[in-house]
Write a protein that holds these residues in place. Sequence first.
Motif, PDB file in Angstrom:
ATOM      1  N   UNK A  15       0.831  -1.202   0.000  1.00 55.47           N
ATOM      2  CA  UNK A  15       0.000   0.000   0.000  1.00 55.47           C
ATOM      3  C   UNK A  15       0.861   1.245   0.000  1.00 55.47           C
ATOM      4  N   UNK A  16       0.315   2.283  -0.625  1.00 53.69           N
ATOM      5  CA  UNK A  16       0.963   3.587  -0.627  1.00 53.69           C
ATOM      6  C   UNK A  16       0.638   4.254   0.702  1.00 53.69           C
TER       7      UNK A  16
ATOM      8  N   UNK B 261      10.486   3.591  -2.189  1.00 53.84           N
ATOM      9  CA  UNK B 261      10.032   4.824  -2.809  1.00 53.84           C
ATOM     10  C   UNK B 261       9.839   4.583  -4.296  1.00 53.84           C
ATOM     11  N   UNK B 262       8.838   5.230  -4.850  1.00 52.03           N
ATOM     12  CA  UNK B 262       8.608   5.175  -6.289  1.00 52.03           C
ATOM     13  C   UNK B 262       8.062   6.532  -6.738  1.00 52.03           C
ATOM     14  N   UNK B 263       8.135   6.837  -8.024  1.00 55.23           N
ATOM     15  CA  UNK B 263       7.645   8.132  -8.501  1.00 55.23           C
ATOM     16  C   UNK B 263       6.136   8.274  -8.283  1.00 55.23           C
ATOM     17  N   UNK B 264       5.690   9.478  -7.932  1.00 53.31           N
ATOM     18  CA  UNK B 264       4.265   9.688  -7.680  1.00 53.31           C
ATOM     19  C   UNK B 264       3.473   9.946  -8.957  1.00 53.31           C
TER      20      UNK B 264
ATOM     21  N   UNK C 107       9.036  15.016  -4.767  1.00 55.69           N
ATOM     22  CA  UNK C 107       8.469  14.079  -3.815  1.00 55.69           C
ATOM     23  C   UNK C 107       8.424  12.672  -4.389  1.00 55.69           C
ATOM     24  N   UNK C 108       8.538  11.684  -3.513  1.00 53.37           N
ATOM     25  CA  UNK C 108       8.426  10.275  -3.876  1.00 53.37           C
ATOM     26  C   UNK C 108       7.333   9.647  -3.024  1.00 53.37           C
ATOM     27  N   UNK C 109       6.681   8.624  -3.579  1.00 53.39           N
ATOM     28  CA  UNK C 109       5.646   7.900  -2.842  1.00 53.39           C
ATOM     29  C   UNK C 109       6.319   6.838  -1.984  1.00 53.39           C
ATOM     30  N   UNK C 110       5.930   6.769  -0.723  1.00 55.46           N
ATOM     31  CA  UNK C 110       6.417   5.738   0.188  1.00 55.46           C
ATOM     32  C   UNK C 110       5.460   4.556   0.104  1.00 55.46           C
TER      33      UNK C 110
END
Length: 158
Positions: free
Chosen positions: A57-58, A86-89, A74-77
């Motif tokens: 889940x994000x 982390x991945x690109x949002x 910013x990166x998505x956790x």
Amino acid sequence: MNRDQKGPLINLNLTIDNLAQAVFIVNRHAKTAPNPKLLYKLKQETLKKLIDEGKAKKVGLHFSENPRNSQQQSDVLVECGRYTFHMPPTKTDFLNLPHFGKLDERVRNPKATLSLNSAKALLQLYTGISDLEQMPPKNKKSKTYQKPIFKKLGERYS
């Protein structure tokens, strides 16, 4: 045995913990690989698939440690099992997820004992991505060595 004949592939079970450990190994090696595109693609597609299946889940957004061209990025956790990545949002991530601000350096992923070949094989099995789909590296025309031509004093080069 794996392709390098160093030993048998271990733990090829598609459990959440094994997949998270494989993503961790692939991500760690991608940071120093000479051509990391396949490794990052494996990580990205695996995390997307795990999120779609509800196995990951994000959680929120973090400021990136190494922003590219801007002052802030910013990166998505993403939380998967005992691991976080982390991945690109996407645009909707900025609307739906809370922003945690700066990354907390004290939070660490657990140790992983999987080899890179086993991790890649596991993620390729899970996502269906293969080495053959990897785009070949940019075709740099390597100049072949050409012996220098020495002319006598006064002769012209043609």
